[in-house]
Each structure stands twice: as structure tokens, then as C-alpha cells.
Design a protein around this motif. Structure first.
Motif, PDB file in Angstrom:
ATOM      1  N   UNK A   8       0.881  -1.168  -0.071  1.00 46.05           N
ATOM      2  CA  UNK A   8      -0.107  -0.052   0.157  1.00 46.05           C
ATOM      3  C   UNK A   8       1.071   1.313   0.198  1.00 46.05           C
ATOM      4  N   UNK A   9       0.479   2.423  -0.389  1.00 49.96           N
ATOM      5  CA  UNK A   9       0.916   3.596  -0.483  1.00 49.96           C
ATOM      6  C   UNK A   9       0.119   4.633   0.097  1.00 49.96           C
ATOM      7  N   UNK A  10       0.785   5.547   1.123  1.00 48.89           N
ATOM      8  CA  UNK A  10      -0.022   6.516   1.609  1.00 48.89           C
ATOM      9  C   UNK A  10      -1.025   6.139   2.785  1.00 48.89           C
ATOM     10  N   UNK A  11      -1.266   7.119   3.437  1.00 50.33           N
ATOM     11  CA  UNK A  11      -2.249   6.951   4.623  1.00 50.33           C
ATOM     12  C   UNK A  11      -1.577   6.182   5.869  1.00 50.33           C
ATOM     13  N   UNK A  12      -0.183   6.259   6.165  1.00 49.43           N
ATOM     14  CA  UNK A  12       0.340   5.447   7.189  1.00 49.43           C
ATOM     15  C   UNK A  12       1.169   6.437   8.193  1.00 49.43           C
ATOM     16  N   UNK A  13       1.065   8.086   7.993  1.00 43.81           N
ATOM     17  CA  UNK A  13       1.709   8.762   8.917  1.00 43.81           C
ATOM     18  C   UNK A  13       0.767   9.204  10.212  1.00 43.81           C
ATOM     19  N   UNK A  49      -0.054 -10.610   8.163  1.00 41.31           N
ATOM     20  CA  UNK A  49      -1.515 -10.897   8.184  1.00 41.31           C
ATOM     21  C   UNK A  49      -1.773 -12.235   8.786  1.00 41.31           C
ATOM     22  N   UNK A  50      -3.250 -12.423   9.056  1.00 44.60           N
ATOM     23  CA  UNK A  50      -3.476 -13.616   9.706  1.00 44.60           C
ATOM     24  C   UNK A  50      -3.092 -14.791   8.942  1.00 44.60           C
ATOM     25  N   UNK A  51      -3.093 -14.623   7.573  1.00 51.74           N
ATOM     26  CA  UNK A  51      -2.508 -15.771   6.753  1.00 51.74           C
ATOM     27  C   UNK A  51      -1.166 -15.921   6.719  1.00 51.74           C
ATOM     28  N   UNK A  52      -0.362 -15.009   7.286  1.00 51.98           N
ATOM     29  CA  UNK A  52       1.152 -15.207   7.506  1.00 51.98           C
ATOM     30  C   UNK A  52       1.736 -14.448   6.278  1.00 51.98           C
ATOM     31  N   UNK A  53       0.993 -13.556   5.477  1.00 48.08           N
ATOM     32  CA  UNK A  53       1.544 -12.735   4.454  1.00 48.08           C
ATOM     33  C   UNK A  53       2.111 -11.417   4.730  1.00 48.08           C
ATOM     34  N   UNK A  54       3.031 -11.052   4.131  1.00 49.69           N
ATOM     35  CA  UNK A  54       3.768  -9.629   4.417  1.00 49.69           C
ATOM     36  C   UNK A  54       2.625  -8.602   3.818  1.00 49.69           C
ATOM     37  N   UNK A  55       2.685  -7.470   4.825  1.00 57.13           N
ATOM     38  CA  UNK A  55       1.977  -6.272   4.124  1.00 57.13           C
ATOM     39  C   UNK A  55       2.931  -5.236   4.413  1.00 57.13           C
ATOM     40  N   UNK A  56       3.264  -4.374   3.410  1.00 67.83           N
ATOM     41  CA  UNK A  56       3.708  -3.121   3.413  1.00 67.83           C
ATOM     42  C   UNK A  56       3.007  -1.987   3.229  1.00 67.83           C
ATOM     43  N   UNK A  57       3.232  -0.988   4.065  1.00 66.20           N
ATOM     44  CA  UNK A  57       2.334   0.239   3.858  1.00 66.20           C
ATOM     45  C   UNK A  57       3.368   1.286   3.806  1.00 66.20           C
ATOM     46  N   UNK A  58       3.651   1.768   2.697  1.00 63.54           N
ATOM     47  CA  UNK A  58       4.513   2.768   2.484  1.00 63.54           C
ATOM     48  C   UNK A  58       4.031   4.321   2.577  1.00 63.54           C
ATOM     49  N   UNK A  68      11.539   3.599   0.078  1.00 64.14           N
ATOM     50  CA  UNK A  68      11.044   2.664   0.764  1.00 64.14           C
ATOM     51  C   UNK A  68      10.891   1.350  -0.015  1.00 64.14           C
ATOM     52  N   UNK A  69      10.233   1.438  -1.471  1.00 60.06           N
ATOM     53  CA  UNK A  69      10.284   0.354  -2.028  1.00 60.06           C
ATOM     54  C   UNK A  69      11.568  -0.310  -2.575  1.00 60.06           C
ATOM     55  N   UNK A  70      12.462   0.620  -3.011  1.00 61.81           N
ATOM     56  CA  UNK A  70      13.618   0.080  -3.450  1.00 61.81           C
ATOM     57  C   UNK A  70      14.647  -0.426  -2.229  1.00 61.81           C
TER      58      UNK A  70
END
Length: 162
Positions: A8-13, A49-58, A68-70
Motif C-alpha cells: 500500500x502507499x499512503x495513509x500511514x503517517x 496478515x492472519x494468513x502469514x503474508x507480508x503487508x507493506x504500507x509505504x 522504501x520500495x527500493x
């Protein structure tokens, strides 16, 4: 649940409309960290996630997002595939730069070579993390560590290419 990773990108500050961390929490995504002592990209968020998958919120500002992506997301995806991301190149600064904040600084640079074919990094700082056009004519960024205010010409640093 059907994807291997969510980015995801945005909304994390900490702004009025930065809902992503709270919504991810409601969805059962366990936060691993929120905020990195760096510029740009301080508000980056990462969870599982609950399923064990990574979630990146940039962060949403474009310079923060691409840095952050690079620096984090692409290497993590390579490792998840069983591959190695390219090791950063080592370069030397052409000019002295000052950075007073106690943060790691990801400084955009233009690469040139000296007569002995050594890579040199010409600093090209952006005005803000929203200054995407400021990245024009840059080749990537160098990572300047926390704890120093002055990085002299000739300072050796890791280069991450766009």
C-alpha cells in the motif's frame, strides 16, 4: 488472502486522514513495526496478515515511496522467492553534505566516474519527500547512517539504484 504480498502507499503517517494502520489492525494484520528513523520514509509500516503474508504500507509522498520500495520491499520480495537482491554498490561522495537530523538519510545522487573508473556520487537532495521531479537525472540514492551531521567529500556509502 489470495495474494502473496500486499503493498500500500499512503495513509500511514499521523495526519487527519492516515487511516491505514488502524484499518489493518481491524483486519487482523499484526504490526511488526511502524516508523523507521530515516528520511525520507519515516512513517513506513510493516505487518503480517492472519494468513502469514507480508503487508507493506509505504508513505504516500513519492520520494518516500520509491526509496522504501527500493530499500526494503524489492529486497524482501527477492528473499521470499529464494533469490538474493543485488548487493548495493559502494561509491564515494563528490561533495561534503550536512544533515543535522538524527536519522539515516537516503540522499539522491547522480553517478559519475573518475579517471580510474571509480564511481562517484554527486549529491542531488530533493526539496521535500513530495519533490518527485527532483529525482530527475538521478541514478539512485546513497544511505548515510545516523549519528553523523557531516559526511565529507570522499565518504564511502552504499548506493541503491532506482
Amino acid at each position: 488472502d489470495t495474494n502473496d504480498v500486499l503493498i500500500l502507499s499512503g495513509g500511514v503517517s499521523m495526519g487527519k486522514y492516515d487511516y491505514v494502520p488502524a484499518i489493518l489492525n481491524e483486519l487482523g494484520v499484526r504490526v511488526v513495526f511502524h516508523k523507521i528513523l530515516q528520511r525520507p520514509g519515516l512513517p513506513m509500516w510493516f505487518g503480517i496478515s492472519a494468513a502469514g503474508k507480508p503487508v507493506f504500507a509505504l508513505p504516500g509522498n513519492p520520494v518516500s515511496t520509491i526509496v522504501c520500495c527500493v530499500r526494503y520491499v524489492i529486497p524482501a520480495i527477492f528473499r521470499a522467492m529464494g533469490a538474493s537482491a543485488a548487493a548495493p554498490e559502494r561509491v564515494r561522495l563528490t561533495d561534503t553534505v550536512n544533515f543535522k537530523a538524527d536519522l539515516t538519510w537516503f540522499l539522491p545522487v547522480k553517478i559519475q566516474w573518475d579517471a580510474d573508473a571509480n564511481a562517484l556520487a554527486m549529491p542531488r537532495p530533493t526539496n521535500t519527500s513530495g519533490d518527485y521531479i527532483g529525482l530527475r537525472d538521478t541514478d539512485g540514492f546513497v544511505e548515510l547512517p545516523r549519528g553523523s551531521d557531516i559526511f565529507p567529500a570522499g565518504f564511502a556509502a552504499n548506493l541503491y539504484r532506482w
